[in-house]
Design a protein around this motif. Structure first.
Motif: not given
Length: 435
Positions: A106, A110-111, A134-136, A138-139, A159, A196
């Protein structure tokens, strides 16, 4: 598209154009590429006959885990064609189903979830057999710090699910990208599954304003060079690359070592995508390539940037984009509001000193490029009144009337029409010779 060619991709359909008498349109399309006679056979051949690597079955042998990256919903990648044969090969080689993850790359988007995720994957068997996540970006806890790149010091956070997998595979679509040169391959890794900090460094003015960070250019492109350094940090990474024609049918597929297999796809598609014209035009009519790219105004900006080589300075670029999902992220909305408030020069001045760009403000920075060249007009059936205001471009309610007005304003009856928007890169031969 119709036989006349006077249509623009728009949403899941097309808009027909009715030009005024005397108009002289030049329709710019990708060169016709032969469709593959058997998609399944072509994919199997690519997996069994890779570029600079062992076949997929041999790569999977003895491994306990694998992570397959797929692009998010903004790219029309034919995941439905290749995910199952890839996963079946991994299972047959002994990798357990619970050791296989399909990870949606992503970036900072957004996911993709629910029905949208099912549409993206395109195969219920895949969703029922392996994990699809999904990849996030900001995590921060979900990423591994691989240290800065050696050349430009970009922080590299990737990731953990991809870093820790014993077999790493990126998949994607190879098409022009207005900043990284070409999409696919290494770009699916970074920014696709990057943290990010990495993405915001890529999107800082240091990269955005570099004259070599443009579509269809890999030589000296700082973003491409950083992406290569990132995949080299990871070690062995492989990629499946696809090329589609205007009807979104598969015309090429390659598999193998991520850099070499990506370059093979670029070599295949480059000649068909870069279309030369003998002149520039005071009126250029284009699209955001239809669904899924024209779901948001955020993605629409790409279609404003790619035709700039053929737009006469002071001319009018008219773009049609459905924007069925609206504007884009709240961060992009805030950046556009600042652009309207400050004006282009003051907005750019706020960016140049930053090492890390604010999330999604880079797309607003890219919009400054066409605004420097000419008049930008948007035809859309989406967006609220406030959203239309903060596009910072002129909204036109009637596409045909806008075209007629531009032709009259310029006194030039010639216009360029680009039905597939940013998937076609027009270049002016005069411009090239002068350079």
């Amino acid at each position: 598209m119709s036989d006349t060619g006077l249509e623009l991709a728009f949403g899941r359909g097309a808009l027909h154009l009715t030009l005024p008498p005397g108009a002289k349109p030049t329709v710019l399309r990708k060169a016709t590429l032969p469709k593959l006679p058997d998609n399944a056979a072509a994919i199997r051949h690519a997996l069994d006959n890779p570029i600079d690597s062992a076949p997929l079955a041999a790569l999977a042998s003895g491994r306990k885990s694998a992570c397959i990256l797929i692009c998010d919903i903004t790219r029309p990648v034919p995941n439905r064609l290749f995910l199952r044969p890839m996963i079946e090969t991994l299972l047959a080689a002994g990798i357990p189903a619970d050791g296989i993850t399909v990870l949606v790359a992503t970036g900072l988007h957004r996911p993709n979830e629910g029905d949208e995720l099912a549409e993206l994957v395109g195969d219920p068997w895949v969703l029922a057999t392996v994990r699809v996540e999904n990849h996030f970006a900001r995590d921060e806890a979900a990423h591994v710090d691989l240290g800065p790149t050696p050349t430009r010091g970009t922080p590299v956070f990737i990731d953990r699910r991809f870093v820790d997998a014993e077999l790493r595979i990126a998949t994607g679509l190879v098409e022009p990208h207005f900043m990284a040169g070409w999409s696919g391959g290494r770009k699916v890794v970074a920014p696709g599954v990057a943290g990010h900090q990495t993405i915001r460094t890529f999107h800082s003015a240091r990269f955005m304003e570099d004259p070599l960070a443009v579509q269809c250019n890999l030589i000296g492109n700082p973003l491409h060079e950083e992406q290569l350094e990132i995949v080299r940090k990871l070690g062995d990474v492989y990629a499946l690359n696809t090329v589609l024609d205007e009807e979104r049918d598969l015309v090429f597929v390659s598999f193998g070592e991520i850099i070499a297999s990506h370059l093979a796809a670029v070599d295949f598609v480059e000649g068909a995508t870069i279309i030369e014209t003998p002149r520039r035009y005071a009126t250029v009519v284009t699209s955001s390539a239809g669904y899924p790219l024209d779901k948001t105004y955020y993605q629409t900006v790409k279609g404003m940037v790619t035709p700039l080589d053929i737009l006469e300075p002071g001319g009018t670029l008219i773009i049609a984009s459905e924007c069925s999902e609206g504007f884009g992220s709240e961060e992009f909305r805030a950046a556009q509001a600042r652009l309207v408030e400050l004006g282009p020069e003051r907005f750019l001045a706020t960016l140049t000193a930053k090492t890390l760009a604010d999330v999604d403000e880079w797309q607003t920075e890219m919009q400054l490029k066409p605004m420097r060249v000419g008049r930008i007009q948007l035809y859309t059936t989406g967006l609220t009144e406030e959203e239309r205001r903060i596009t910072a471009v002129e909204i036109v309610p009637d596409l045909d009337a806008a075209i007629a007005a531009s032709l009259k304003r310029s006194g030039d009856s010639a216009l360029a029409i680009i039905p597939e928007g940013p998937y076609v890169i027009p270049v002016c031969r005069e411009q090239q010779a002068a350079a």
